[in-house]
Design a protein around this motif. Structure first.
Motif, PDB file in Angstrom:
ATOM      1  N   ARG A   9       0.867  -1.182   0.000  1.00  0.00           N
ATOM      2  CA  ARG A   9       0.000   0.000   0.000  1.00  0.00           C
ATOM      3  C   ARG A   9       0.899   1.226   0.000  1.00  0.00           C
ATOM      4  O   ARG A   9       1.684   1.448   0.910  1.00  0.00           O
ATOM      5  CB  ARG A   9      -0.921   0.035   1.214  1.00  0.00           C
ATOM      6  N   TRP A  10       0.760   2.026  -1.048  1.00  0.00           N
ATOM      7  CA  TRP A  10       1.557   3.240  -1.218  1.00  0.00           C
ATOM      8  C   TRP A  10       0.980   4.367  -0.367  1.00  0.00           C
ATOM      9  O   TRP A  10      -0.150   4.276   0.105  1.00  0.00           O
ATOM     10  CB  TRP A  10       1.594   3.620  -2.695  1.00  0.00           C
ATOM     11  N   PRO A  11       1.723   5.435  -0.183  1.00  0.00           N
ATOM     12  CA  PRO A  11       1.254   6.543   0.659  1.00  0.00           C
ATOM     13  C   PRO A  11      -0.085   7.145   0.222  1.00  0.00           C
ATOM     14  O   PRO A  11      -0.815   7.674   1.057  1.00  0.00           O
ATOM     15  CB  PRO A  11       2.379   7.580   0.545  1.00  0.00           C
ATOM     16  N   ASP A  12      -0.438   7.016  -1.050  1.00  0.00           N
ATOM     17  CA  ASP A  12      -1.718   7.554  -1.531  1.00  0.00           C
ATOM     18  C   ASP A  12      -2.865   6.564  -1.353  1.00  0.00           C
ATOM     19  O   ASP A  12      -3.989   6.825  -1.759  1.00  0.00           O
ATOM     20  CB  ASP A  12      -1.616   8.000  -2.988  1.00  0.00           C
ATOM     21  N   GLY A  13      -2.585   5.392  -0.751  1.00  0.00           N
ATOM     22  CA  GLY A  13      -3.607   4.382  -0.501  1.00  0.00           C
ATOM     23  C   GLY A  13      -3.733   3.331  -1.587  1.00  0.00           C
ATOM     24  O   GLY A  13      -4.388   2.311  -1.389  1.00  0.00           O
ATOM     25  N   GLU A  14      -3.109   3.553  -2.732  1.00  0.00           N
ATOM     26  CA  GLU A  14      -3.183   2.567  -3.817  1.00  0.00           C
ATOM     27  C   GLU A  14      -2.400   1.319  -3.434  1.00  0.00           C
ATOM     28  O   GLU A  14      -1.324   1.407  -2.829  1.00  0.00           O
ATOM     29  CB  GLU A  14      -2.611   3.151  -5.111  1.00  0.00           C
ATOM     30  N   ARG A  76       6.980   4.306  -9.279  1.00  0.00           N
ATOM     31  CA  ARG A  76       5.873   4.615  -8.359  1.00  0.00           C
ATOM     32  C   ARG A  76       6.383   5.425  -7.172  1.00  0.00           C
ATOM     33  O   ARG A  76       5.737   6.374  -6.730  1.00  0.00           O
ATOM     34  CB  ARG A  76       5.253   3.298  -7.894  1.00  0.00           C
ATOM     35  N   ARG A  79       6.873   9.403  -6.992  1.00  0.00           N
ATOM     36  CA  ARG A  79       5.729  10.290  -6.762  1.00  0.00           C
ATOM     37  C   ARG A  79       5.637  10.790  -5.317  1.00  0.00           C
ATOM     38  O   ARG A  79       4.824  11.656  -5.023  1.00  0.00           O
ATOM     39  CB  ARG A  79       4.430   9.570  -7.105  1.00  0.00           C
ATOM     40  N   PHE A  80       6.448  10.200  -4.437  1.00  0.00           N
ATOM     41  CA  PHE A  80       6.327  10.478  -3.012  1.00  0.00           C
ATOM     42  C   PHE A  80       7.639  10.974  -2.418  1.00  0.00           C
ATOM     43  O   PHE A  80       8.711  10.722  -2.954  1.00  0.00           O
ATOM     44  CB  PHE A  80       5.885   9.213  -2.263  1.00  0.00           C
ATOM     45  N   ASP A  81       7.536  11.638  -1.278  1.00  0.00           N
ATOM     46  CA  ASP A  81       8.724  12.015  -0.528  1.00  0.00           C
ATOM     47  C   ASP A  81       9.405  10.752  -0.003  1.00  0.00           C
ATOM     48  O   ASP A  81       8.742   9.738   0.270  1.00  0.00           O
ATOM     49  CB  ASP A  81       8.351  12.901   0.668  1.00  0.00           C
ATOM     50  N   ALA A  84       7.868   9.306   3.140  1.00  0.00           N
ATOM     51  CA  ALA A  84       6.480   8.806   3.127  1.00  0.00           C
ATOM     52  C   ALA A  84       6.516   7.299   3.399  1.00  0.00           C
ATOM     53  O   ALA A  84       7.570   6.671   3.297  1.00  0.00           O
ATOM     54  CB  ALA A  84       5.830   9.115   1.783  1.00  0.00           C
TER      55      ALA A  84
END
Length: 94
Positions: A9-14, A76, A79-81, A84
């Motif tokens: 599960r990625w930081p954006d919930g995906e 993927r 897209r995040f810090d 995260a």
């Protein structure tokens, strides 16, 4: 070779399902554990490189699926810090 998938599960919930051609991924990440994005990328990169080398040693050619999974994870993660959080949801043998 024993193959497996692992869901994260990625930081954006995906949630992404990822592939490893070897169970060596167990040596680098664990189900139920949360990692920083930077740590997760490093751990899975190391694991998938090792898995790909195991395929090469056994069959004489590189595992393009392991490389593709590592590329997907890096893409993927961009897209995040770095700090995260990524959560390992499940790991399943194929």
């Amino acid at each position: 070779m024993p193959e497996m998938t692992f869901a994260v599960r990625w930081p954006d919930g995906e949630i992404s399902d990822c592939y490893s051609p070897s169970l060596v991924i167990h040596d680098h990440i664990r189900t139920g554990i949360t990692y920083s994005v930077a740590d997760f990328v490093e751990r899975t990169g190391d694991a998938l490189t090792e898995a790909g080398e195991r395929v090469r040693a056994r069959y004489g050619f590189a595992c393009t699926s392991a490389a593709a999974t590592a590329d997907h994870i890096r893409s993927r993660a961009d897209r995040f810090d770095d700090d995260a959080l990524v959560h390992v949801v499940a790991m399943r043998p194929l």
